[in-house]
Write a protein that holds these residues in place. Structure first.
Motif, PDB file in Angstrom:
ATOM      1  N   UNK A 116      31.331  42.293   6.139  1.00 29.78           N
ATOM      2  CA  UNK A 116      31.263  43.612   5.510  1.00 29.78           C
ATOM      3  C   UNK A 116      31.979  43.608   4.161  1.00 29.78           C
ATOM      4  N   UNK A 117      33.129  42.935   4.080  1.00 28.05           N
ATOM      5  CA  UNK A 117      33.856  42.843   2.817  1.00 28.05           C
ATOM      6  C   UNK A 117      33.027  42.120   1.764  1.00 28.05           C
ATOM      7  N   UNK A 118      32.368  41.050   2.156  1.00 24.76           N
ATOM      8  CA  UNK A 118      31.510  40.317   1.231  1.00 24.76           C
ATOM      9  C   UNK A 118      30.362  41.192   0.736  1.00 24.76           C
ATOM     10  N   UNK A 119      29.714  41.906   1.650  1.00 28.65           N
ATOM     11  CA  UNK A 119      28.597  42.765   1.257  1.00 28.65           C
ATOM     12  C   UNK A 119      29.048  43.889   0.322  1.00 28.65           C
ATOM     13  N   UNK A 120      30.181  44.510   0.640  1.00 32.94           N
ATOM     14  CA  UNK A 120      30.695  45.580  -0.222  1.00 32.94           C
ATOM     15  C   UNK A 120      31.090  45.018  -1.581  1.00 32.94           C
ATOM     16  N   UNK A 121      31.681  43.830  -1.611  1.00 32.83           N
ATOM     17  CA  UNK A 121      32.064  43.210  -2.882  1.00 32.83           C
ATOM     18  C   UNK A 121      30.843  42.923  -3.740  1.00 32.83           C
ATOM     19  N   UNK A 122      29.777  42.455  -3.126  1.00 30.48           N
ATOM     20  CA  UNK A 122      28.544  42.202  -3.878  1.00 30.48           C
ATOM     21  C   UNK A 122      27.993  43.508  -4.438  1.00 30.48           C
ATOM     22  N   UNK A 123      27.991  44.563  -3.633  1.00 31.27           N
ATOM     23  CA  UNK A 123      27.505  45.859  -4.101  1.00 31.27           C
ATOM     24  C   UNK A 123      28.335  46.353  -5.276  1.00 31.27           C
ATOM     25  N   UNK A 124      29.661  46.218  -5.182  1.00 30.54           N
ATOM     26  CA  UNK A 124      30.544  46.669  -6.261  1.00 30.54           C
ATOM     27  C   UNK A 124      30.304  45.852  -7.527  1.00 30.54           C
ATOM     28  N   UNK A 125      30.151  44.545  -7.399  1.00 29.64           N
ATOM     29  CA  UNK A 125      29.904  43.710  -8.591  1.00 29.64           C
ATOM     30  C   UNK A 125      28.581  44.069  -9.253  1.00 29.64           C
ATOM     31  N   UNK A 126      27.549  44.277  -8.459  1.00 33.73           N
ATOM     32  CA  UNK A 126      26.252  44.667  -9.022  1.00 33.73           C
ATOM     33  C   UNK A 126      26.364  46.031  -9.699  1.00 33.73           C
ATOM     34  N   UNK A 127      27.075  46.954  -9.069  1.00 29.49           N
ATOM     35  CA  UNK A 127      27.249  48.282  -9.656  1.00 29.49           C
ATOM     36  C   UNK A 127      28.006  48.206 -10.980  1.00 29.49           C
ATOM     37  N   UNK A 128      29.014  47.365 -11.045  1.00 30.05           N
ATOM     38  CA  UNK A 128      29.761  47.207 -12.309  1.00 30.05           C
ATOM     39  C   UNK A 128      28.865  46.633 -13.399  1.00 30.05           C
ATOM     40  N   UNK A 129      28.004  45.680 -13.033  1.00 31.62           N
ATOM     41  CA  UNK A 129      27.066  45.131 -14.020  1.00 31.62           C
ATOM     42  C   UNK A 129      26.126  46.226 -14.519  1.00 31.62           C
ATOM     43  N   UNK A 130      25.643  47.054 -13.601  1.00 24.01           N
ATOM     44  CA  UNK A 130      24.750  48.143 -13.996  1.00 24.01           C
ATOM     45  C   UNK A 130      25.498  49.143 -14.878  1.00 24.01           C
ATOM     46  N   UNK A 131      26.726  49.470 -14.521  1.00 26.39           N
ATOM     47  CA  UNK A 131      27.507  50.412 -15.330  1.00 26.39           C
ATOM     48  C   UNK A 131      27.743  49.877 -16.733  1.00 26.39           C
ATOM     49  N   UNK A 132      28.047  48.595 -16.851  1.00 27.75           N
ATOM     50  CA  UNK A 132      28.249  48.002 -18.181  1.00 27.75           C
ATOM     51  C   UNK A 132      26.958  48.013 -18.992  1.00 27.75           C
TER      52      UNK A 132
END
Length: 139
Positions: A116-132
């Motif tokens: 679950x931590x890995x999946x949430x981390x991937x979601x957060x990283x993708x979201x940060x890329x989208x935000x940038x």
């Protein structure tokens, strides 16, 4: 009523309705935060209503709602474990079954937490890329 649905179908319908309601609220909030003078200026310039929506409204609404939508995705991932209530065996329930066969609950739950931590981390990283990518520069 005589309607029979399998647990997966019920889970998909339930999550779809839940996600649709929350996302509609997030997008409505982002829309209400728009500067209405931009929309008026676009109409004054001769933009069609579809052009105003596609070129001005939609990009700004999506930009400002990325953080809220990201939180919704993470919440859905965590809420997916609730599906065991409708007899749908998802990842967490499978790990509980595995732990109950060999009585190694700590290892099973630790592995589950790491996944679950890995999946949430991937979601957060993708979201940060989208935000940038969609960041509106402030001058």
């Amino acid at each position: 009523m005589g309607v029979r649905l399998n647990p997966f179908t019920v889970a998909v319908i339930g999550f779809t309705l839940n996600v649709a309601a929350y996302n509609a609220a997030y997008l409505t909030t982002a829309f209400n935060g728009l500067d209405k003078t931009q929309l008026e200026a676009a109409r004054a310039q001769g933009f069609e209503p579809s052009q105003v929506f596609r070129l001005i409204t939609l990009p700004q609404v999506l930009r400002t709602s990325v953080p809220a939508l990201t939180n919704q995705v993470i919440g859905n991932l965590k809420d997916s474990s609730i599906t065991f209530l409708i007899q749908y065996t998802e990842f967490f329930a499978r790990m509980q079954e595995l732990a109950s066969t060999n009585f190694q609950f700590f290892k099973a739950y630790l592995l589950t937490a790491l996944v679950y931590l890995l999946l949430v981390s991937i979601i957060v990283l993708v979201a940060r890329m989208i935000e940038r990518r969609v960041l509106i520069p402030i001058n």
